[in-house]
Design a protein around this motif. Structure first.
Motif, PDB file in Angstrom:
ATOM      1  N   ALA A  21       0.833  -1.203   0.000  1.00  0.00           N
ATOM      2  CA  ALA A  21       0.000   0.000   0.000  1.00  0.00           C
ATOM      3  C   ALA A  21       0.869   1.254   0.000  1.00  0.00           C
ATOM      4  O   ALA A  21       0.569   2.239  -0.701  1.00  0.00           O
ATOM      5  N   LEU A  22       1.968   1.230   0.771  1.00  0.00           N
ATOM      6  CA  LEU A  22       2.901   2.355   0.772  1.00  0.00           C
ATOM      7  C   LEU A  22       3.502   2.560  -0.616  1.00  0.00           C
ATOM      8  O   LEU A  22       3.590   3.697  -1.111  1.00  0.00           O
ATOM      9  N   ALA A  23       3.901   1.475  -1.257  1.00  0.00           N
ATOM     10  CA  ALA A  23       4.496   1.571  -2.592  1.00  0.00           C
ATOM     11  C   ALA A  23       3.507   2.168  -3.594  1.00  0.00           C
ATOM     12  O   ALA A  23       3.879   2.991  -4.442  1.00  0.00           O
ATOM     13  N   ARG A  24       2.260   1.791  -3.494  1.00  0.00           N
ATOM     14  CA  ARG A  24       1.257   2.345  -4.408  1.00  0.00           C
ATOM     15  C   ARG A  24       1.080   3.845  -4.168  1.00  0.00           C
ATOM     16  O   ARG A  24       0.945   4.619  -5.122  1.00  0.00           O
ATOM     17  N   ARG A  25       1.078   4.263  -2.923  1.00  0.00           N
ATOM     18  CA  ARG A  25       0.939   5.694  -2.635  1.00  0.00           C
ATOM     19  C   ARG A  25       2.132   6.471  -3.190  1.00  0.00           C
ATOM     20  O   ARG A  25       1.967   7.552  -3.775  1.00  0.00           O
ATOM     21  N   GLU A  26       3.320   5.932  -3.026  1.00  0.00           N
ATOM     22  CA  GLU A  26       4.510   6.626  -3.510  1.00  0.00           C
ATOM     23  C   GLU A  26       4.552   6.669  -5.037  1.00  0.00           C
ATOM     24  O   GLU A  26       4.974   7.660  -5.631  1.00  0.00           O
ATOM     25  N   LEU A  27       4.113   5.593  -5.686  1.00  0.00           N
ATOM     26  CA  LEU A  27       4.063   5.598  -7.151  1.00  0.00           C
ATOM     27  C   LEU A  27       3.074   6.653  -7.637  1.00  0.00           C
ATOM     28  O   LEU A  27       3.347   7.380  -8.611  1.00  0.00           O
ATOM     29  N   ALA A  28       1.932   6.757  -6.982  1.00  0.00           N
ATOM     30  CA  ALA A  28       0.952   7.781  -7.351  1.00  0.00           C
ATOM     31  C   ALA A  28       1.542   9.175  -7.165  1.00  0.00           C
ATOM     32  O   ALA A  28       1.317  10.073  -7.997  1.00  0.00           O
ATOM     33  N   ARG A  29       2.309   9.354  -6.088  1.00  0.00           N
ATOM     34  CA  ARG A  29       2.952  10.656  -5.860  1.00  0.00           C
ATOM     35  C   ARG A  29       3.961  10.961  -6.974  1.00  0.00           C
ATOM     36  O   ARG A  29       4.016  12.089  -7.487  1.00  0.00           O
ATOM     37  N   MET A  30       4.744   9.970  -7.375  1.00  0.00           N
ATOM     38  CA  MET A  30       5.718  10.163  -8.451  1.00  0.00           C
ATOM     39  C   MET A  30       5.019  10.560  -9.751  1.00  0.00           C
ATOM     40  O   MET A  30       5.485  11.450 -10.475  1.00  0.00           O
ATOM     41  N   ARG A  31       3.898   9.913 -10.041  1.00  0.00           N
ATOM     42  CA  ARG A  31       3.181  10.225 -11.281  1.00  0.00           C
ATOM     43  C   ARG A  31       2.576  11.625 -11.226  1.00  0.00           C
ATOM     44  O   ARG A  31       2.635  12.380 -12.211  1.00  0.00           O
ATOM     45  N   GLU A  32       1.992  11.979 -10.077  1.00  0.00           N
ATOM     46  CA  GLU A  32       1.417  13.319  -9.936  1.00  0.00           C
ATOM     47  C   GLU A  32       2.493  14.388 -10.082  1.00  0.00           C
ATOM     48  O   GLU A  32       2.264  15.440 -10.695  1.00  0.00           O
ATOM     49  N   HIS A  33       3.677  14.116  -9.544  1.00  0.00           N
ATOM     50  CA  HIS A  33       4.783  15.065  -9.683  1.00  0.00           C
ATOM     51  C   HIS A  33       5.175  15.228 -11.156  1.00  0.00           C
ATOM     52  O   HIS A  33       5.413  16.352 -11.628  1.00  0.00           O
ATOM     53  N   THR A  34       5.229  14.117 -11.890  1.00  0.00           N
ATOM     54  CA  THR A  34       5.582  14.180 -13.315  1.00  0.00           C
ATOM     55  C   THR A  34       4.537  14.957 -14.103  1.00  0.00           C
ATOM     56  O   THR A  34       4.866  15.796 -14.953  1.00  0.00           O
ATOM     57  N   LEU A  35       3.259  14.693 -13.827  1.00  0.00           N
ATOM     58  CA  LEU A  35       2.189  15.382 -14.548  1.00  0.00           C
ATOM     59  C   LEU A  35       2.163  16.873 -14.239  1.00  0.00           C
ATOM     60  O   LEU A  35       1.698  17.684 -15.060  1.00  0.00           O
ATOM     61  N   ALA A  36       2.687  17.257 -13.074  1.00  0.00           N
ATOM     62  CA  ALA A  36       2.674  18.669 -12.694  1.00  0.00           C
ATOM     63  C   ALA A  36       3.808  19.459 -13.331  1.00  0.00           C
ATOM     64  O   ALA A  36       3.789  20.698 -13.325  1.00  0.00           O
ATOM     65  N   LEU A  37       4.794  18.765 -13.877  1.00  0.00           N
ATOM     66  CA  LEU A  37       5.924  19.458 -14.488  1.00  0.00           C
ATOM     67  C   LEU A  37       5.495  20.130 -15.783  1.00  0.00           C
ATOM     68  O   LEU A  37       4.695  19.590 -16.547  1.00  0.00           O
ATOM     69  N   GLU A  38       6.048  21.319 -16.042  1.00  0.00           N
ATOM     70  CA  GLU A  38       5.759  22.045 -17.279  1.00  0.00           C
ATOM     71  C   GLU A  38       6.907  21.865 -18.253  1.00  0.00           C
ATOM     72  O   GLU A  38       8.080  21.841 -17.864  1.00  0.00           O
ATOM     73  N   SER A  39       6.563  21.743 -19.517  1.00  0.00           N
ATOM     74  CA  SER A  39       7.573  21.458 -20.546  1.00  0.00           C
ATOM     75  C   SER A  39       8.055  22.748 -21.188  1.00  0.00           C
ATOM     76  O   SER A  39       7.637  23.110 -22.290  1.00  0.00           O
ATOM     77  N   HIS A  40       8.954  23.441 -20.515  1.00  0.00           N
ATOM     78  CA  HIS A  40       9.562  24.650 -21.064  1.00  0.00           C
ATOM     79  C   HIS A  40      10.968  24.287 -21.544  1.00  0.00           C
ATOM     80  O   HIS A  40      11.905  24.182 -20.758  1.00  0.00           O
ATOM     81  N   GLY A  41      11.104  24.087 -22.834  1.00  0.00           N
ATOM     82  CA  GLY A  41      12.382  23.654 -23.378  1.00  0.00           C
ATOM     83  C   GLY A  41      13.224  24.754 -23.983  1.00  0.00           C
ATOM     84  O   GLY A  41      14.289  24.491 -24.525  1.00  0.00           O
ATOM     85  N   GLY A  42      12.745  25.982 -23.944  1.00  0.00           N
ATOM     86  CA  GLY A  42      13.524  27.078 -24.503  1.00  0.00           C
ATOM     87  C   GLY A  42      13.135  27.442 -25.914  1.00  0.00           C
ATOM     88  O   GLY A  42      13.312  28.578 -26.341  1.00  0.00           O
ATOM     89  N   ASP A  43      12.617  26.482 -26.671  1.00  0.00           N
ATOM     90  CA  ASP A  43      12.137  26.735 -28.030  1.00  0.00           C
ATOM     91  C   ASP A  43      11.041  25.717 -28.313  1.00  0.00           C
ATOM     92  O   ASP A  43      10.898  24.714 -27.599  1.00  0.00           O
ATOM     93  N   PRO A  44      10.232  25.939 -29.343  1.00  0.00           N
ATOM     94  CA  PRO A  44       9.091  25.049 -29.587  1.00  0.00           C
ATOM     95  C   PRO A  44       9.479  23.586 -29.783  1.00  0.00           C
ATOM     96  O   PRO A  44       8.799  22.686 -29.283  1.00  0.00           O
ATOM     97  N   VAL A  45      10.563  23.330 -30.512  1.00  0.00           N
ATOM     98  CA  VAL A  45      10.959  21.950 -30.775  1.00  0.00           C
ATOM     99  C   VAL A  45      11.380  21.256 -29.485  1.00  0.00           C
ATOM    100  O   VAL A  45      10.960  20.139 -29.174  1.00  0.00           O
TER     101      VAL A  45
END
Length: 696
Positions: A21-45
């Motif tokens: 159950a702990l592992a599932r909670r931590e995996l969900a946290r990792m995924r939520e963190h990834t989804l919250a990241l913004e993709s600013h790469g400096g240029d469109p490509v």
């Protein structure tokens, strides 16, 4: 602890479920963190690339509630040395405790909650033994049911506790056996929880090593190859992210069967293809006779094609004349001949050498300009190389070629073929290659599958193929030398995992020697591994099928099933109403959980499908170009069965399956393949007498 202990009465099991159950909670946290990241790469490509990367990572972090995030645990002594050191989950007695799973899961501090099965520390889970414990005091395997931990087995490797001297190892574990025998409907599953030591040695072989696996039915060679790909992508990700990994299988039904394995292990960027798709540059509209097809796959054809390409380079008899300013500069024919001879001998591809010729000729002109007192630079040389006189001279001396044009000329002009095949192919063999009717145009040519392999060879003679980092080639025993050369070109600077079984070779050109095959692949120094312990096919089935081996593959050792469950074998003689007996066998199989495969000679598939439909049995039909992962019952032509597996298999009319092949050996090999597709039970329904080898 016994594998059948009740989960509600064991506090240790409750603690393990809490860790899940702990592992599932931590995996969900990792995924939520990834989804919250913004993709600013400096240029469109760059931003688009970063967004795609984050999306792939988010997919890989998706939890599957039907499975557990870990399947094993290692308890390592404080002074143990089991592999790469990370911060483990500490046990009360100071031991390090590692949970092994399909992917890495960490907590908010970055400490591992579950370690990836591919990590160095996980090696001990698969290889540690009482004779070589690798620092492991206890190995624990978990029984999983619908995403919950329902049982566990402990194996004490250094200090067996009282009463546990006979506790299970990987070969006798009830949990391992249950996982292997667990019924399946749908595509092939991964085997991370059941990898055996000899399999793990192959999986973790270095990226620079090409390995050939001779594996009998049920030894897990396909799964081993796929798991090696996953391990390589984990351990050498930066390198293989640039160069790529390619999986090559015998047909689309097979690729759909195995297609879920790598994504389940978090690898979603691996390409899957067949050998026909790999070399398919033209539309296939013809089928070669067997003797012609065998000849086109013969390695001697490579030299015939090489001669045909390089014969187009002319012998200069006239000087090159380049007007520049008020003067004309001449490069005499003998000097051009030396330049051409040097380029031909460089060992580069035809087009690469052709592209060098204008610059070499221009350089010869440049030397004359300098000798006359001029001071030309590189811009002058480039201008001369691009000038009309040089272009026309090169076009006449070293013409541009296309693969289809070269092969069309060989197959439609007997004199041309005879010139290039002189000393290689005799007159009878040359006659097999020449088309009896010449097409009016190259566009109307009817190419065969074997022709596409020759066209691929020609394309590489003209322009070098790019190489991927690693190729997994399954059912390699069925490939001709020319097909193997085509695969070898795709991993010329990389490595390969070659999988197959000589006893299952069912093509007229099937190999009799892995040494020969690896030489054609361009990997003569490869390491050969033999897997002969059958984990997937039960003893009753493999012993029955092995009766064919002395007649079709003399000298090849019979595989040995190591499963305690012998499986079920039923022979049903049905002299009348064969289709009705097949329907009854399928109905009986459906009373048990798992998938059902009905395998018959290709010509019988239509009639059997109608019989199943009339009986109300919902089923799919597999083909070389398509699989089926939606039906519990699949009707499988015998020529498509290779590499597939089903919990229950119904084989229809073995004699007809064998008789459909062009010769006795190939027929018995095809039958051997068909009979070894069962994981739990095999029913053979026949009206004709069984082949004499099986009737004994």
């Amino acid at each position: 602890m016994p594998a059948d202990t009740a989960p509600d009465t064991d506090p240790e099991l409750a603690r393990e479920q809490a860790h899940l159950a702990l592992a599932r909670r931590e995996l969900a946290r990792m995924r939520e963190h990834t989804l919250a990241l913004e993709s600013h790469g400096g240029d469109p490509v760059s931003s688009e690339f970063l967004a795609a990367t984050l999306a792939r990572r988010a997919r890989s972090l998706q939890d599957d509630p039907s499975t557990a995030l870990f399947f094993g645990r290692l308890d390592i002594r404080p002074d143990g040395h089991a592999g790469t050191r990370m911060r483990a989950d500490p046990a009360p007695d100071g031991e390090e405790r590692w949970y092994i799973g399909r992917r890495h899961v960490s907590d908010a501090h970055g400490d591992p909650v579950v370690v990836d099965w591919r990590a160095g520390i996980s090696t001990a889970f698969y290889r540690a033994s009482r004779t070589e414990p690798m620092g492991v005091r206890r190995r624990r395997r978990f029984g999983i049911d619908h995403g919950r931990v329902t049982a566990y087995e402990d194996e004490h490797l250094t200090e067996p506790e009282a009463g546990q001297a006979n506790e299970p190892d990987s070969a006798s574990s009830r949990i391992v056996a249950a996982e292997i025998e667990r019924p399946r409907v749908g595509p092939m599953r991964d085997i991370v929880a059941t990898i055996q030591p000899e399999q793990d040695e192959i999986v973790r072989a270095d990226v620079a090593t090409t390995i050939c696996v001779q594996g009998a039915p049920g030894t897990g060679k396909t799964a081993v190859g796929l798991h090696r790909a996953a391990w390589l992508l984990y351990s050498f990700r930066e390198k293989l992210a640039r160069t790529g990994v390619l999986v090559i299988g015998p047909n689309r039904a097979f690729l759909e069967h195995i297609g879920a394995v790598l994504p389940a292990l978090g690898e979603v960027s691996v390409d899957h293809t067949t050998i026909e798709e790999l070399v398919g540059s033209v539309r296939v509209r013809a089928t070669d006779p067997v003797d012609t097809a065998v000849l086109k796959g013969d390695p001697r054809m490579a030299e015939v094609l090489r001669r045909a390409v390089w014969a187009h380079v002319g012998d200069p008899h006239e000087a090159l004349v380049v007007p520049r300013g008020a003067r004309k500069w001449r490069v005499p024919a003998y000097e051009v001949r030396e330049i051409v001879r040097e380029l031909v001998g460089r060992g580069v591809r035809y087009d690469a050498a052709r592209a060098m010729l204008p610059q070499r000729l221009a350089h010869a002109v440049l030397l004359q300009l300098e000798a006359s007192g001029d001071s030309p630079d590189d811009r002058v040389q480039d201008a001369v190389a691009r000038s009309g006189p040089v272009k026309r001279y090169v076009a006449g001396l070293w013409p541009a070629l296309e693969p289809a044009a070269v092969l069309f000329e060989l197959f439609t002009q007997p004199a041309t073929l005879a010139r290039h095949a002189d000393g290689i192919l005799d007159a009878g063999e040359q006659a097999l290659l020449v088309w009896p009717t010449v097409p009016r145009t190259r566009g109307s040519a009817r190419w065969s599958v074997q022709d596409t392999v020759l066209l691929d060879e020609l394309a590489d003679l003209l322009r070098r193929r790019s190489s991927v980092g690693h190729v997994v080639l399954d059912e390699a025993q069925d490939l001709s030398p020319m097909q193997l050369r085509a695969v070898g070109r795709r991993c010329s600077t990389g490595s390969a995992t070659v999988l197959g079984d000589i006893a299952q070779g069912t093509t007229p050109w099937a190999t009799a020697s892995w040494t020969d095959s690896l030489a054609h692949l361009g990997k003569p120094a490869s390491h050969l591994e033999v897997l002969d312990r059958g984990f997937r096919v039960p003893a009753a089935v493999i012993d029955f099928a092995a009766r064919l081996l002395p007649s079709m593959a003399p000298g090849l050792g019979a595989p040995v099933s190591v499963r305690e469950n012998p499986g079920r074998l039923l022979l049903r003689h049905a002299p009348r109403a064969l289709a009705r007996h097949v329907v009854e066998a399928v109905t009986d199989a459906l009373e048990q959980p798992g998938s059902v495969g009905v395998i018959a000679a290709d010509a019988q598939v239509g009639r059997l499908s109608r019989a199943l439909t009339e009986a109300g049995v919902d089923h799919g039909i597999l083909g070389a170009q398509h699989g089926d992962v939606e039906h519990r019952v699949d009707l499988v032509p015998a020529t498509v069965a290779k590499g597939l597996e089903f919990d229950h298999v119904v084989v229809v009319e073995p004699a007809a399956i064998a008789a459909a092949e062009p010769d006795r050996r190939t027929g018995l090999r095809r039958l051997y393949v068909v009979l070894t597709r069962a994981v739990s039970a095999l029913t053979v329904v026949h009206a004709e007498d069984l082949p004499e080898q099986l009737a004994a």
